[in-house]
Write a protein that holds these residues in place. Structure first.
Motif, PDB file in Angstrom:
ATOM      1  N   ALA A   5       4.130  56.930  38.866  1.00 52.31           N
ATOM      2  CA  ALA A   5       3.517  56.194  37.757  1.00 52.31           C
ATOM      3  C   ALA A   5       4.353  56.413  36.495  1.00 52.31           C
ATOM      4  O   ALA A   5       4.405  57.514  35.958  1.00 52.31           O
ATOM      5  CB  ALA A   5       2.086  56.663  37.541  1.00 52.31           C
ATOM      6  N   LEU A   6       5.010  55.348  36.039  1.00 58.14           N
ATOM      7  CA  LEU A   6       5.890  55.451  34.880  1.00 58.14           C
ATOM      8  C   LEU A   6       5.153  55.256  33.562  1.00 58.14           C
ATOM      9  O   LEU A   6       5.671  55.604  32.503  1.00 58.14           O
ATOM     10  CB  LEU A   6       7.022  54.425  34.985  1.00 58.14           C
ATOM     11  CG  LEU A   6       7.950  54.577  36.186  1.00 58.14           C
ATOM     12  CD1 LEU A   6       8.970  53.436  36.218  1.00 58.14           C
ATOM     13  CD2 LEU A   6       8.648  55.927  36.168  1.00 58.14           C
ATOM     14  N   GLY A   7       3.994  54.641  33.618  1.00 57.55           N
ATOM     15  CA  GLY A   7       3.242  54.389  32.392  1.00 57.55           C
ATOM     16  C   GLY A   7       3.823  53.268  31.556  1.00 57.55           C
ATOM     17  O   GLY A   7       3.546  53.176  30.357  1.00 57.55           O
ATOM     18  N   ASN A   8       4.651  52.429  32.176  1.00 58.36           N
ATOM     19  CA  ASN A   8       5.217  51.270  31.485  1.00 58.36           C
ATOM     20  C   ASN A   8       5.586  50.222  32.526  1.00 58.36           C
ATOM     21  O   ASN A   8       5.646  50.512  33.715  1.00 58.36           O
ATOM     22  CB  ASN A   8       6.426  51.661  30.623  1.00 58.36           C
ATOM     23  CG  ASN A   8       7.623  52.099  31.452  1.00 58.36           C
ATOM     24  OD1 ASN A   8       8.280  51.290  32.109  1.00 58.36           O
ATOM     25  ND2 ASN A   8       7.924  53.399  31.418  1.00 58.36           N
ATOM     26  N   GLU A   9       5.830  49.023  32.063  1.00 59.13           N
ATOM     27  CA  GLU A   9       6.183  47.906  32.947  1.00 59.13           C
ATOM     28  C   GLU A   9       7.635  47.476  32.756  1.00 59.13           C
ATOM     29  O   GLU A   9       8.025  46.395  33.183  1.00 59.13           O
ATOM     30  CB  GLU A   9       5.256  46.709  32.679  1.00 59.13           C
ATOM     31  CG  GLU A   9       3.798  46.974  33.002  1.00 59.13           C
ATOM     32  CD  GLU A   9       3.553  47.193  34.496  1.00 59.13           C
ATOM     33  OE1 GLU A   9       4.144  46.465  35.311  1.00 59.13           O
ATOM     34  OE2 GLU A   9       2.777  48.112  34.830  1.00 59.13           O
ATOM     35  N   SER A  10       8.437  48.305  32.106  1.00 57.63           N
ATOM     36  CA  SER A  10       9.831  47.954  31.850  1.00 57.63           C
ATOM     37  C   SER A  10      10.618  47.939  33.155  1.00 57.63           C
ATOM     38  O   SER A  10      10.385  48.769  34.036  1.00 57.63           O
ATOM     39  CB  SER A  10      10.464  48.944  30.871  1.00 57.63           C
ATOM     40  OG  SER A  10       9.794  48.912  29.629  1.00 57.63           O
ATOM     41  N   GLY A  15      12.706  51.265  32.454  1.00 57.38           N
ATOM     42  CA  GLY A  15      11.405  51.886  32.704  1.00 57.38           C
ATOM     43  C   GLY A  15      11.532  53.375  32.970  1.00 57.38           C
ATOM     44  O   GLY A  15      10.703  54.177  32.515  1.00 57.38           O
ATOM     45  N   LEU A  16      12.596  53.764  33.696  1.00 56.07           N
ATOM     46  CA  LEU A  16      12.822  55.185  33.973  1.00 56.07           C
ATOM     47  C   LEU A  16      13.207  55.927  32.700  1.00 56.07           C
ATOM     48  O   LEU A  16      12.755  57.049  32.464  1.00 56.07           O
ATOM     49  CB  LEU A  16      13.910  55.343  35.041  1.00 56.07           C
ATOM     50  CG  LEU A  16      13.638  54.632  36.371  1.00 56.07           C
ATOM     51  CD1 LEU A  16      14.828  54.786  37.307  1.00 56.07           C
ATOM     52  CD2 LEU A  16      12.356  55.117  37.010  1.00 56.07           C
ATOM     53  N   ASP A  18      12.321  55.026  29.657  1.00 55.07           N
ATOM     54  CA  ASP A  18      11.106  55.115  28.840  1.00 55.07           C
ATOM     55  C   ASP A  18      10.203  56.258  29.318  1.00 55.07           C
ATOM     56  O   ASP A  18       9.543  56.912  28.515  1.00 55.07           O
ATOM     57  CB  ASP A  18      10.336  53.792  28.862  1.00 55.07           C
ATOM     58  CG  ASP A  18      11.024  52.692  28.078  1.00 55.07           C
ATOM     59  OD1 ASP A  18      11.976  52.981  27.314  1.00 55.07           O
ATOM     60  OD2 ASP A  18      10.622  51.511  28.237  1.00 55.07           O
ATOM     61  N   TYR A  19      10.204  56.500  30.612  1.00 57.05           N
ATOM     62  CA  TYR A  19       9.398  57.577  31.192  1.00 57.05           C
ATOM     63  C   TYR A  19       9.928  58.957  30.789  1.00 57.05           C
ATOM     64  O   TYR A  19       9.145  59.876  30.527  1.00 57.05           O
ATOM     65  CB  TYR A  19       9.381  57.433  32.723  1.00 57.05           C
ATOM     66  CG  TYR A  19       8.639  58.518  33.445  1.00 57.05           C
ATOM     67  CD1 TYR A  19       7.244  58.568  33.444  1.00 57.05           C
ATOM     68  CD2 TYR A  19       9.336  59.496  34.149  1.00 57.05           C
ATOM     69  CE1 TYR A  19       6.564  59.572  34.118  1.00 57.05           C
ATOM     70  CE2 TYR A  19       8.663  60.501  34.826  1.00 57.05           C
ATOM     71  CZ  TYR A  19       7.274  60.541  34.800  1.00 57.05           C
ATOM     72  OH  TYR A  19       6.603  61.536  35.474  1.00 57.05           O
ATOM     73  N   ARG A  20      11.265  59.110  30.765  1.00 52.27           N
ATOM     74  CA  ARG A  20      11.889  60.415  30.479  1.00 52.27           C
ATOM     75  C   ARG A  20      12.981  60.260  29.428  1.00 52.27           C
ATOM     76  O   ARG A  20      14.180  60.342  29.717  1.00 52.27           O
ATOM     77  CB  ARG A  20      12.538  60.982  31.726  1.00 52.27           C
ATOM     78  CG  ARG A  20      11.745  61.721  32.716  1.00 52.27           C
ATOM     79  CD  ARG A  20      11.232  63.069  32.448  1.00 52.27           C
ATOM     80  NE  ARG A  20      12.137  64.115  32.895  1.00 52.27           N
ATOM     81  CZ  ARG A  20      12.169  65.285  32.354  1.00 52.27           C
ATOM     82  NH1 ARG A  20      11.393  65.596  31.349  1.00 52.27           N
ATOM     83  NH2 ARG A  20      12.987  66.194  32.802  1.00 52.27           N
ATOM     84  N   ALA A 154      12.457  51.501  41.078  1.00 46.50           N
ATOM     85  CA  ALA A 154      12.199  50.889  39.773  1.00 46.50           C
ATOM     86  C   ALA A 154      11.971  49.382  39.934  1.00 46.50           C
ATOM     87  O   ALA A 154      12.481  48.753  40.867  1.00 46.50           O
ATOM     88  CB  ALA A 154      13.374  51.147  38.838  1.00 46.50           C
TER      89      ALA A 154
END
Length: 180
Positions: A5-10, A15-16, A18-20, A154
């Motif tokens: 669960a990345l918590g974003n839709e990028s 998206g990865l 944005d996650y880290r 992703a």
């Protein structure tokens, strides 16, 4: 759907990142230096190396992204990118670029696949040591980026227009991420 669960839709690596963000910064900085930094090899050619390696690794997001980024910076556009992907030997590119792409392809298989004959061919075609170095490092880095994107499954858009929009941003603003 991503494996975590990345918590974003990028899409893709965005998206990865944005996650880290703490891992995104050095990875983005490396891409900025390799693909946009001061170099005798044009940006479009460096993006073509990234796209070529991503195609060999069958990483759809990275290939589509860097193909669009290369096309936006090469006078021949996407036609040339697709020709290189389909037939490196027959593509209408310089001997130097073909030699550097051949080195990148060897790196994609294994760093140990790069032989003296690859380096000699690149030098004979006019490649500098910095260009050879950077072709190897672009290829190695994109093996990592490709495995990162695909290893976490992703999101990968299907619409080429999505990549064209990303290309406009990257060409204008680059890869460096804010320190926020």
């Amino acid at each position: 759907m991503p494996h975590i669960a990345l918590g974003n839709e990028s899409p893709g690596i965005i998206g990865l990142f944005d996650y880290r963000p703490e891992t995104a910064r050095p990875m983005s900085a490396l891409a900025e230096v390799l693909l946009r930094g001061e170099n005798s090899l044009p940006r479009g050619d460096r993006e073509l190396i990234a796209a070529y390696v991503s195609a060999l690794n069958d990483c759809r997001f990275c290939y589509n992204s860097h193909a669009a980024f290369a096309a936006a910076q090469l006078p021949e556009g996407m036609d040339l990118v697709e020709q290189v992907r389909a037939d490196l030997g027959g593509a209408p590119i310089s001997d130097k670029l073909r030699a550097l792409l051949t080195i990148a392809g060897a790196v994609q298989e294994s760093g140990r696949k790069v032989g003296d004959e690859h380096i000699a061919a690149a030098r004979e075609a006019g490649a500098t040591d910095v260009e050879i170095h950077d072709a190897v490092l672009i290829a190695a880095a994109f093996c990592m980026y490709n495995r990162y994107v695909d290893g976490l499954a992703a999101l990968t858009p299907d619409d080429p227009a999505d990549y064209a929009v990303m290309a406009q941003f990257i060409v204008a603003a680059g890869y460096a991420r804010d320190e926020a």
